[in-house]
Design a protein around this motif. Structure first.
Motif, PDB file in Angstrom:
ATOM      1  N   GLY A  12       0.786  -1.236   0.000  1.00  0.00           N
ATOM      2  CA  GLY A  12       0.000   0.000   0.000  1.00  0.00           C
ATOM      3  C   GLY A  12       0.812   1.277   0.000  1.00  0.00           C
ATOM      4  O   GLY A  12       0.330   2.323   0.424  1.00  0.00           O
ATOM      5  N   LYS A  15       3.832   1.135  -4.825  1.00  0.00           N
ATOM      6  CA  LYS A  15       4.725   0.399  -5.739  1.00  0.00           C
ATOM      7  C   LYS A  15       4.079   0.252  -7.121  1.00  0.00           C
ATOM      8  O   LYS A  15       4.684   0.572  -8.140  1.00  0.00           O
ATOM      9  CB  LYS A  15       5.028  -1.023  -5.207  1.00  0.00           C
ATOM     10  N   THR A  16       2.857  -0.234  -7.112  1.00  0.00           N
ATOM     11  CA  THR A  16       2.196  -0.520  -8.387  1.00  0.00           C
ATOM     12  C   THR A  16       1.904   0.764  -9.158  1.00  0.00           C
ATOM     13  O   THR A  16       2.175   0.852 -10.357  1.00  0.00           O
ATOM     14  CB  THR A  16       0.915  -1.325  -8.135  1.00  0.00           C
ATOM     15  N   ALA A  17       1.377   1.759  -8.466  1.00  0.00           N
ATOM     16  CA  ALA A  17       1.108   3.041  -9.131  1.00  0.00           C
ATOM     17  C   ALA A  17       2.396   3.579  -9.745  1.00  0.00           C
ATOM     18  O   ALA A  17       2.412   4.061 -10.887  1.00  0.00           O
ATOM     19  CB  ALA A  17       0.542   4.046  -8.126  1.00  0.00           C
ATOM     20  N   PRO A 204       3.166  13.419  -4.577  1.00  0.00           N
ATOM     21  CA  PRO A 204       2.175  13.832  -3.579  1.00  0.00           C
ATOM     22  C   PRO A 204       1.002  12.848  -3.502  1.00  0.00           C
ATOM     23  O   PRO A 204       0.788  12.058  -4.433  1.00  0.00           O
ATOM     24  CB  PRO A 204       1.701  15.182  -4.103  1.00  0.00           C
ATOM     25  N   ALA A 206      -2.254  12.296  -4.398  1.00  0.00           N
ATOM     26  CA  ALA A 206      -2.919  13.001  -5.501  1.00  0.00           C
ATOM     27  C   ALA A 206      -4.117  12.218  -5.994  1.00  0.00           C
ATOM     28  O   ALA A 206      -4.027  11.013  -6.239  1.00  0.00           O
ATOM     29  CB  ALA A 206      -1.932  13.219  -6.643  1.00  0.00           C
TER      30      ALA A 206
HETATM   31  N1  LIG Z   1       0.382   9.281  -5.046  1.00  0.00           N
HETATM   32  C1  LIG Z   1      -0.784   8.726  -4.695  1.00  0.00           C
HETATM   33  N2  LIG Z   1      -1.834   9.513  -4.351  1.00  0.00           N
HETATM   34  C2  LIG Z   1      -3.018   8.980  -3.978  1.00  0.00           C
HETATM   35  N3  LIG Z   1      -3.262   7.673  -3.907  1.00  0.00           N
HETATM   36  C3  LIG Z   1      -2.264   6.834  -4.233  1.00  0.00           C
HETATM   37  C4  LIG Z   1      -0.973   7.305  -4.640  1.00  0.00           C
HETATM   38  N4  LIG Z   1      -0.178   6.218  -4.878  1.00  0.00           N
HETATM   39  C5  LIG Z   1      -0.934   5.139  -4.648  1.00  0.00           C
HETATM   40  N5  LIG Z   1      -2.196   5.491  -4.257  1.00  0.00           N
HETATM   41  C6  LIG Z   1      -3.297   4.589  -3.884  1.00  0.00           C
HETATM   42  O1  LIG Z   1      -2.882   3.871  -2.741  1.00  0.00           O
HETATM   43  C7  LIG Z   1      -3.240   2.505  -2.839  1.00  0.00           C
HETATM   44  C8  LIG Z   1      -1.995   1.635  -2.809  1.00  0.00           C
HETATM   45  O2  LIG Z   1      -1.185   1.915  -3.935  1.00  0.00           O
HETATM   46  P1  LIG Z   1      -0.424   0.769  -4.719  1.00  0.00           P
HETATM   47  O3  LIG Z   1       0.334   1.420  -5.817  1.00  0.00           O
HETATM   48  O4  LIG Z   1      -1.346  -0.319  -5.101  1.00  0.00           O
HETATM   49  O5  LIG Z   1       0.575   0.269  -3.570  1.00  0.00           O
HETATM   50  P2  LIG Z   1       1.426  -1.090  -3.468  1.00  0.00           P
HETATM   51  O6  LIG Z   1       1.652  -1.597  -4.841  1.00  0.00           O
HETATM   52  O7  LIG Z   1       2.678  -0.643  -2.779  1.00  0.00           O
HETATM   53  O8  LIG Z   1       0.635  -2.023  -2.619  1.00  0.00           O
HETATM   54  C9  LIG Z   1      -4.019   2.365  -4.118  1.00  0.00           C
HETATM   55  O9  LIG Z   1      -5.384   2.445  -3.836  1.00  0.00           O
HETATM   56  C10 LIG Z   1      -3.584   3.569  -4.945  1.00  0.00           C
HETATM   57  O10 LIG Z   1      -4.608   4.009  -5.795  1.00  0.00           O
END
Ligand SMILES: Nc1ncnc2c1ncn2[C@@H]1O[C@H](COP(=O)(O)OP(=O)(O)O)[C@@H](O)[C@H]1O
Ligand SMILES: [Mg+2]
Length: 244
Positions: A12, A15-17, A204, A206
């Motif tokens: 959370g 990473k994926t984003a 940020p 966002a």
């Molecule tokens: N910069 C950001 N601003 C707002 N929400 C974000 C941001 N980066 C990720 N999120 C949200 O946070 C949650 C976790 O992100 P994710 O990329 O899936 O994390 P991970 O891959 O590390 O588990 C998702 O719901 C995603 O949409």
């Protein structure tokens, strides 16, 4: 072919984003990019509108170029290919268990001339897979939410890498940051001393990045000029400079 992983022991944290957005930015720059979704939860695969599961199981990954080409997919992003998530993480662990290090890199040998950059989106754990990631990549990109606990996670990762003799560079960067929060600002100010290798671009918290799940596309495809879109463009420029 350079190889980078989005990695953290925590879930959370973005990473994926980050994997999807950085891959899209690298493509805009003319790089041929392969994004490998190593997380059985398959979020990257979902964002890129692909189907999960490497058909025929992970065996396809070890059967040479033709087989590998069959599991690698096009995406809606020009220049970006995807190696989708295999459903069972066990299969993947089995494929890697007891193998020599750098196996992930070796698995991609048949397509090494097809890509300039490979990005790995990793699940949050310290498993066999993680060891293979550490030994395969040129650097670990580690997203951190600016809280005290996240900094501890980063120290733990460094401790683990030292203990297991992995020399791979760690490039942390802040995500989901909120400059209005005093704690966030304080934590961000302290990281520089302890982690000179950190990336200075801050992603940020966002709404555009959050919307990726609805749009099922990188943020640059629907909100390029937003704070999140601009931040990822900046982060990619910084990474590109380091890779040169
Ligand atoms: N910069 C950001 N601003 C707002 N929400 C974000 C941001 N980066 C990720 N999120 C949200 O946070 C949650 C976790 O992100 P994710 O990329 O899936 O994390 P991970 O891959 O590390 O588990 C998702 O719901 C995603 O949409
Ligand atoms: Mg993820």
């Amino acid at each position: 072919m350079q190889m980078l992983a989005l990695y953290s022991i925590k879930g959370g944290v973005g990473k994926t984003a980050s994997a999807v957005n950085l891959a899209a930015e690298a493509c805009r720059d003319g790089h041929r990019v392969l994004l490998w979704d190593l997380d059985p939860q398959a979020a990257t695969t979902f964002y890129l509108r692909a189907k999960p599961k490497v058909r025929g199981g992970v065996d396809k990954l070890v059967k040479g170029k033709a087989a590998l080409d069959k599991v690698i997919r096009d995406t809606g992003v020009e220049g970006l290919d995807l190696l989708p998530a295999a459903i069972g993480s066990r299969d993947m662990e089995q494929l890697l268990e007891g193998r020599k290090l750098s196996r992930l890199r070796k698995l991609l040998r048949p397509v090494v001339d097809d890509y300039d950059l490979v990005l790995l989106d990793c699940p949050p754990s310290l498993s066999t897979l993680a060891e293979q990631v550490f030994s395969s990549v040129d650097a670990l990109l580690v997203p951190i939410v600016p809280t005290t606990l996240s900094l501890r996670t980063l120290e733990q990762l460094r401790g683990h890498l030292d203990e297991t003799n992995h020399a791979c560079p760690v490039w942390p960067f802040f995500t989901l940051a909120d400059r209005r929060k005093t704690l966030h600002r304080q934590v961000m100010d302290t990281l520089g001393e302890r982690w000179p290798t950190r990336l200075s671009t801050v992603i940020p918290n966002a709404s555009a990045v959050e919307r990726m799940g609805l749009e099922r596309a990188p943020v640059s495809h629907f909100a390029r000029a937003s704070a999140g879109g601009r931040a990822y463009a900046g982060l990619w420029r910084e990474i590109r400079q380091r890779l040169q």
